[in-house]
Design a protein around this motif. Structure first.
Motif, PDB file in Angstrom:
ATOM      1  N   TRP A 133       0.929  -0.982   0.073  1.00  0.00           N
ATOM      2  CA  TRP A 133       0.031   0.138   0.070  1.00  0.00           C
ATOM      3  C   TRP A 133       0.756   1.210  -0.114  1.00  0.00           C
ATOM      4  CZ3 TRP A 133      -4.946  -0.194   3.405  1.00  0.00           C
ATOM      5  CH2 TRP A 133      -5.992  -1.557   2.910  1.00  0.00           C
ATOM      6  N   ILE A 134       0.397   2.350  -0.515  1.00  0.00           N
ATOM      7  CA  ILE A 134       0.927   3.645  -0.619  1.00  0.00           C
ATOM      8  C   ILE A 134       0.432   4.488   0.347  1.00  0.00           C
ATOM      9  CG2 ILE A 134       1.981   5.442  -2.148  1.00  0.00           C
ATOM     10  CD1 ILE A 134       0.870   3.088  -4.634  1.00  0.00           C
ATOM     11  N   GLU A 135       1.788   5.380   0.755  1.00  0.00           N
ATOM     12  CA  GLU A 135       1.192   6.479   1.658  1.00  0.00           C
ATOM     13  C   GLU A 135       0.628   8.384   1.038  1.00  0.00           C
ATOM     14  OE1 GLU A 135       2.438   7.475   5.748  1.00  0.00           O
ATOM     15  OE2 GLU A 135       3.782   9.133   4.872  1.00  0.00           O
ATOM     16  N   LYS A 136      -0.123   8.232   1.912  1.00  0.00           N
ATOM     17  CA  LYS A 136      -0.452   9.693   1.060  1.00  0.00           C
ATOM     18  C   LYS A 136      -0.434  10.540   2.188  1.00  0.00           C
ATOM     19  CE  LYS A 136      -1.863   7.861  -2.814  1.00  0.00           C
ATOM     20  NZ  LYS A 136      -1.507   8.398  -4.515  1.00  0.00           N
ATOM     21  N   GLU A 137      -0.746  11.673   1.971  1.00  0.00           N
ATOM     22  CA  GLU A 137      -0.655  12.773   2.577  1.00  0.00           C
ATOM     23  C   GLU A 137      -1.302  14.053   1.634  1.00  0.00           C
ATOM     24  OE1 GLU A 137       1.854  16.517   5.478  1.00  0.00           O
ATOM     25  OE2 GLU A 137       2.056  16.084   3.464  1.00  0.00           O
ATOM     26  N   LEU A 138      -3.210  14.563   3.168  1.00  0.00           N
ATOM     27  CA  LEU A 138      -4.325  14.372   2.271  1.00  0.00           C
ATOM     28  C   LEU A 138      -4.039  16.287   1.010  1.00  0.00           C
ATOM     29  CD1 LEU A 138      -7.228  14.332   1.928  1.00  0.00           C
ATOM     30  CD2 LEU A 138      -7.572  15.759   4.316  1.00  0.00           C
ATOM     31  N   SER A 140      -2.703  14.825  -1.975  1.00  0.00           N
ATOM     32  CA  SER A 140      -3.289  14.443  -3.082  1.00  0.00           C
ATOM     33  C   SER A 140      -4.505  14.875  -3.766  1.00  0.00           C
ATOM     34  CB  SER A 140      -3.274  12.622  -2.491  1.00  0.00           C
ATOM     35  OG  SER A 140      -3.197  12.742  -0.899  1.00  0.00           O
ATOM     36  N   ALA A 141      -5.158  15.909  -2.202  1.00  0.00           N
ATOM     37  CA  ALA A 141      -6.926  16.143  -2.916  1.00  0.00           C
ATOM     38  C   ALA A 141      -7.158  17.740  -2.648  1.00  0.00           C
ATOM     39  CB  ALA A 141      -7.476  15.728  -1.279  1.00  0.00           C
ATOM     40  N   ILE A 142      -8.069  18.297  -2.457  1.00  0.00           N
ATOM     41  CA  ILE A 142      -8.064  19.627  -2.186  1.00  0.00           C
ATOM     42  C   ILE A 142      -9.094  19.756  -1.627  1.00  0.00           C
ATOM     43  CG2 ILE A 142      -9.712  21.542  -3.564  1.00  0.00           C
ATOM     44  CD1 ILE A 142      -8.763  20.397  -6.170  1.00  0.00           C
ATOM     45  N   LEU A 143      -8.773  20.503  -0.624  1.00  0.00           N
ATOM     46  CA  LEU A 143      -9.895  20.636   0.364  1.00  0.00           C
ATOM     47  C   LEU A 143     -10.471  22.106  -0.396  1.00  0.00           C
ATOM     48  CD1 LEU A 143      -7.758  18.494   1.660  1.00  0.00           C
ATOM     49  CD2 LEU A 143      -8.086  19.564   3.706  1.00  0.00           C
ATOM     50  N   LYS A 144     -12.023  22.209   0.522  1.00  0.00           N
ATOM     51  CA  LYS A 144     -12.099  23.554   0.466  1.00  0.00           C
ATOM     52  C   LYS A 144     -13.068  23.742   1.099  1.00  0.00           C
ATOM     53  CE  LYS A 144     -10.157  25.536  -3.107  1.00  0.00           C
ATOM     54  NZ  LYS A 144      -9.367  26.656  -3.555  1.00  0.00           N
ATOM     55  N   ALA A 145     -13.364  24.729   2.000  1.00  0.00           N
ATOM     56  CA  ALA A 145     -14.675  25.587   2.659  1.00  0.00           C
ATOM     57  C   ALA A 145     -14.896  26.506   2.554  1.00  0.00           C
ATOM     58  CB  ALA A 145     -14.260  25.143   4.105  1.00  0.00           C
ATOM     59  N   ARG A 177     -12.263  16.311  -2.428  1.00  0.00           N
ATOM     60  CA  ARG A 177     -11.643  16.365  -3.993  1.00  0.00           C
ATOM     61  C   ARG A 177      -9.991  15.672  -3.701  1.00  0.00           C
ATOM     62  NH1 ARG A 177     -15.241  20.655  -5.169  1.00  0.00           N
ATOM     63  NH2 ARG A 177     -17.564  19.936  -4.589  1.00  0.00           N
ATOM     64  N   PRO A 178     -10.122  14.482  -4.370  1.00  0.00           N
ATOM     65  CA  PRO A 178      -9.435  14.453  -5.035  1.00  0.00           C
ATOM     66  C   PRO A 178      -8.647  14.677  -6.015  1.00  0.00           C
ATOM     67  CG  PRO A 178     -10.909  12.118  -5.029  1.00  0.00           C
ATOM     68  CD  PRO A 178     -11.427  13.387  -4.398  1.00  0.00           C
ATOM     69  N   ILE A 179      -7.253  14.576  -5.450  1.00  0.00           N
ATOM     70  CA  ILE A 179      -6.676  15.087  -7.449  1.00  0.00           C
ATOM     71  C   ILE A 179      -6.228  14.931  -8.247  1.00  0.00           C
ATOM     72  CG2 ILE A 179      -5.053  16.978  -8.234  1.00  0.00           C
ATOM     73  CD1 ILE A 179      -4.373  18.274  -5.685  1.00  0.00           C
ATOM     74  N   GLU A 180      -6.995  14.680  -9.725  1.00  0.00           N
ATOM     75  CA  GLU A 180      -6.956  14.178 -10.639  1.00  0.00           C
ATOM     76  C   GLU A 180      -7.352  11.847 -10.269  1.00  0.00           C
ATOM     77  OE1 GLU A 180      -3.485  14.164 -12.273  1.00  0.00           O
ATOM     78  OE2 GLU A 180      -3.608  16.202 -13.073  1.00  0.00           O
ATOM     79  N   ASP A 181      -6.547  10.725 -10.300  1.00  0.00           N
ATOM     80  CA  ASP A 181      -6.721  10.252  -9.174  1.00  0.00           C
ATOM     81  C   ASP A 181      -5.852   9.542  -8.472  1.00  0.00           C
ATOM     82  OD1 ASP A 181      -9.275   8.960 -11.485  1.00  0.00           O
ATOM     83  OD2 ASP A 181      -7.666   8.424 -13.027  1.00  0.00           O
ATOM     84  N   SER A 182      -5.524  10.301  -7.506  1.00  0.00           N
ATOM     85  CA  SER A 182      -4.907  10.312  -6.327  1.00  0.00           C
ATOM     86  C   SER A 182      -5.163   9.176  -5.659  1.00  0.00           C
ATOM     87  CB  SER A 182      -4.426  11.220  -5.994  1.00  0.00           C
ATOM     88  OG  SER A 182      -5.715  12.249  -5.248  1.00  0.00           O
TER      89      SER A 182
END
Length: 407
Positions: free
Chosen positions: A208-213, A216-221, A309-314
């Motif tokens: 498995w691969i480690e991801k950092e949010l 690898s993703a866009i956070l919006k509020a 929302r994940p960036i592309e297919d992260s």
């Protein structure tokens, strides 16, 4: 002028309400024997052989137990026990419990023990007495309620004239209760199976691969100064507003959403909700999670909720949703709080969240599908349980008042 309530043909008005003409109303003392329980303090022992029937035992349907080393007030199978004392507006007053076995239960003080006469079905009497309105009327709402012995005995009870009909009614209600218990047991089993599956399926494997949010993703509020006040919440409209209070079992309860005007909805396209979005609360009760499975109407967020929302297919968002429901995310939140209570999840902290995922999106999707299927099964059982409980309430109302007959 108050209009008199019309009574249907074949029915009569009585002290116990409107009942069929061939039913009777009798005070409890004519159809049952009553005794007060006794104090057990000196005999309480966690290794005792006898269950003490007290207020807590009855109010929790027998789940919370104390034990006694002596049976100083034996109860028999079929006896009805009733709570005679409770705090103002309490939920235990007049709640009843039907004893299930001989030589196992002992009656505590301030609990009444009722034994039906041979002409009265004990289960029918149990259903009539449980939280009976006559008893609840003694609760003034301002002080401790203590129903006296004579007040217990004076309760008017409506009865079919034959014991056979009483037994038919109690059997129908008992069957509903049995189905409810079976569904509740099945739900517990399914939830435990899912809990084990989550543990197994989300435990990282060597590849498995480690991801950092944040990478690898866009956070919006919604920007804080653009946050909506409750005065702007609408009860109806074309644009949903999600605040975090609508999160229910990991999804959005759209029926409990408020609405906003179009001008507020269009303020920020980045927080207009889409299918597959993952939402996390960042204010108040932080870390509540919801997945957007469908959007019945256009929806936006208030300032207390992140959309991820994940960036592309992260990573697969559905798989990530289950990660957020797991211990991995709980541990992350605990580390942020460092033992204290926090009521805000800052973006600068959230982006550092690290998690592991299977190497391929296909494998992530497969794991998410297994867990979603389990969720669907659990949701189906929950809906069925809700329907059966509603059915039981309707059956009780109809059968215990004689609106429907089982002769």
């Amino acid at each position: 002028m108050v209009e008199e309530k019309k009574i249907a043909e074949g029915f009569q008005q009585t002290d116990a309400g409107i009942i069929p003409n061939d039913w009777v109303v009798k005070p409890l003392h004519e159809i049952a024997h009553f005794e007060n329980g006794k104090a057990h303090e000196q005999f309480i022992d966690e290794h005792g052989d006898y269950i003490v029937v007290n207020s807590k035992f009855i109010s929790t349907e027998g789940r919370v137990k104390k034990f006694s080393k002596r049976n100083i007030f034996p109860l028999k199978k079929g006896d009805i026990t009733i709570v005679m004392s409770d705090i103002p507006k309490g939920k235990a007053l007049a709640k009843c419990y039907l004893i299930e076995a001989d030589d196992r239960y002992t009656l505590n003080q301030r609990i009444g023990g009722i034994t039906a006469n041979e002409d009265t079905d004990n289960k029918y009497l149990f259903y009539k007495l449980n939280r009976n309105k006559y008893y609840l009327a003694f609760d003034s709402g301002t002080g401790q309620t203590n129903i006296k012995r004579q007040e217990i005995l004076d309760c008017p009870v409506a009865l079919p004239s034959t014991k056979d009909e009483q037994e038919n009614i109690s059997s129908a209600i008992f069957d509903c209760n049995s189905l409810i218990l079976e569904l509740e047991k099945l739900l517990i089993k399914k939830r435990n199976i899912k809990k084990g599956a989550v543990q197994e399926l989300l435990t990282p494997k060597p590849d498995w691969i480690e991801k950092e949010l944040g990478k690898s993703a866009i956070l919006k509020a919604r920007i804080g100064w653009q946050g909506l006040t409750t005065a702007e919440y609408k009860d109806t409209g074309d644009y949903y507003l999600i605040t975090g209070t609508e999160f229910h079992n990991g999804y959005i309860d759209w029926d409990n959403c408020h609405f906003v005007e179009y001008e507020r909805y269009k303020q920020d396209k980045n927080i207009q909700v889409k299918e597959h979005d993952v939402l996390v609360t960042k204010d108040g009760t932080i870390g509540k999670v919801a997945l957007i499975k469908n959007v019945p109407k256009p929806a936006t967020l208030n300032s207390g909720v992140f959309v991820i929302r994940p960036i592309e297919d992260s990573f697969n968002p559905e798989f990530f949703y289950f990660i957020l429901l797991s211990d991995v995310f709980l541990r992350f939140l605990s580390q942020l709080s460092a033992g204290s209570t926090i009521n805000h999840l800052y973006q600068k902290d959230f982006v550092t969240f690290k998690f592991k995922v299977p190497k391929t999106i296909d494998e992530q999707e497969s794991i998410a599908k297994i867990l979603f299927d389990m969720d669907s099964e659990i949701e189906h059982l929950e809906k069925k349980l809700t329907k059966v409980k509603a059915l039981k309430n309707g059956i009780m109302q109809d059968l215990l008042t004689g609106k429907k007959r089982l002769k």
